[in-house]
Design an enzyme around this catalytic site. Structure first.
Site: not given
Ligand code: SAH
Length: 358
Positions: A125, A148, A170, A285
């Site tokens: 994360p 990313d 993005k 999201m």
């Molecule tokens: N592949 C990623 C998700 C990508 S979609 C995963 O598995 O975590 C992007 C979304 O992931 C964001 O809009 C949010 O909802 C979530 N997200 C990703 N990183 C985050 C973080 N550090 N804290 C909170 N939400 C997060």
């Protein structure tokens, strides 16, 4: 000859004079060290632009001026920025030099062309501590790292000095690198015999388009290795102290994308059955669409008092948890000015208090 020394940067001004992908790993470290960062560069990459709105990096998209160094404790510049190096030396300001391998100066392939491959690395994360050991090793040995905005950018400092770092961030509802362009980049570099790491936030296969990238590589005959990552779907609630399942509360969890609001012609999610499923609901999201999502769940019969929590920037500087109920979480999140990335948890576990149970 350079002499390495530790510097306490808490509250101190650090001036970065490059906005390329090579600065991303350092920015994460500087923010973590509590520095006041001023980044002056005419054309910063998207991921650099993305760090600025979170208030920890002041971004000035313009040419460097010597007066920028007034009061600085440290200057971070590229090895080829001779004028800036001289200005820092003249003022006896400490200097961090960034390696030169960028999109403009491709790394020399370290392997024969037939050995090129793509490693899809789920980076967790955001906190580099939540990157897997296998993911870290892949970054350390990569010829090219394509990253990313939600990837653990501080881990880019672990890349080889001659590795090429490419930012393809993005920005939600902002500047984008097209998926086709990203796929082409992966294939092109792997075809040249390079070890390409595709570094993402969370897990590549949870709303990460890892499947599409794999398909593009497969079409081009490029081998792909997948290293799973810690998804924000599970990490964000865990970091906020919310167990997604709990033997006495719920027997499962459902992870959905809130990118399209309920009722949108493009949405394939059946929100009404979700409201009756009895499992914890995890919405990714879903910041802009949270009012529409909660209203739909309420109409479908989920009680207003159902606990809910929104966790923003989990595992990153500025992590924020808002707790509430299905009835008020959208308003509470808006009041706290929650912005992506954020995850919303809806269900009894969102009200978890470890001291109350047992
Ligand atoms: N592949 C990623 C998700 C990508 S979609 C995963 O598995 O975590 C992007 C979304 O992931 C964001 O809009 C949010 O909802 C979530 N997200 C990703 N990183 C985050 C973080 N550090 N804290 C909170 N939400 C997060």
């Amino acid at each position: 000859m350079a002499f390495e020394a530790a510097l306490d940067l808490t509250g101190r001004l650090v001036v970065c004079t490059t906005g390329g992908a090579e600065v991303l790993g350092v920015l994460g470290g500087l923010v973590g060290a509590g520095a006041q960062v001023l980044l002056v560069a005419p054309d910063p990459v998207n991921a650099v632009r993305d760090v600025a709105p979170h208030g920890r990096v002041r971004l000035e998209p313009r040419e460097f001026r010597a007066a920028d160094l007034d009061g600085a404790a440290l200057v971070v510049c590229r090895a080829d920025q001779a004028e800036i190096r001289a200005a820092a030396a003249q003022r006896a300001i400490a200097l961090t030099l960034l390696p030169l391998a960028t999109a403009a100066t491709p790394a020399v392939p370290a392997r024969p062309p037939q050995a090129g491959k793509v490693v899809l690395v789920g980076g967790g994360p955001g906190d580099p501590g939540l990157l897997t050991i296998a993911g870290l090793r892949a970054i350390q040995s990569a010829d090219v790292v394509v990253s990313d905005r939600l990837a653990p950018l501080a881990a880019l400092r672990e890349a080889r000095a001659d590795a090429e770092l490419i930012d393809v961030a993005k920005i939600p509802r902002g500047p984008q690198t097209s998926q086709t362009a990203i796929n082409d980049l992966l294939v092109r570099h792997a075809r040249a015999g390079r070890l390409v790491v595709r570094l993402k936030g969370g897990d590549s296969f949870v709303f990460g388009r890892g499947g599409e990238e794999w398909e593009a590589c497969a079409r081009a005959g490029i081998p792909v290795e997948v290293l799973p990552g810690v998804s924000s779907a599970t990490a964000a609630p865990a970091l906020a102290g919310i167990p997604l399942t709990h033997r006495t509360l719920t027997q499962g969890f459902t992870v959905v994308s809130g990118h399209l609001p309920p009722g949108d012609p493009g949405s394939t999610i059946k929100w009404e059955p979700l409201a009756r499923a009895g499992t914890t609901l995890v919405v990714l999201m879903g910041v802009a669409t949270l009012p529409a999502i909660t209203a739909t769940l309420l109409r479908a019969g989920l009680p207003t008092c159902t606990p809910a929590a929104t966790i923003a920037r989990a595992g990153m500087p500025g992590e924020l948890t808002i707790r509430g109920t299905l009835g008020d979480i959208a308003a509470e999140a808006a009041r706290a000015d929650v912005r992506p990335p954020a995850v919303t948890i809806i269900g009894a576990v969102a009200g978890f208090d470890p001291s109350a149970g047992g």
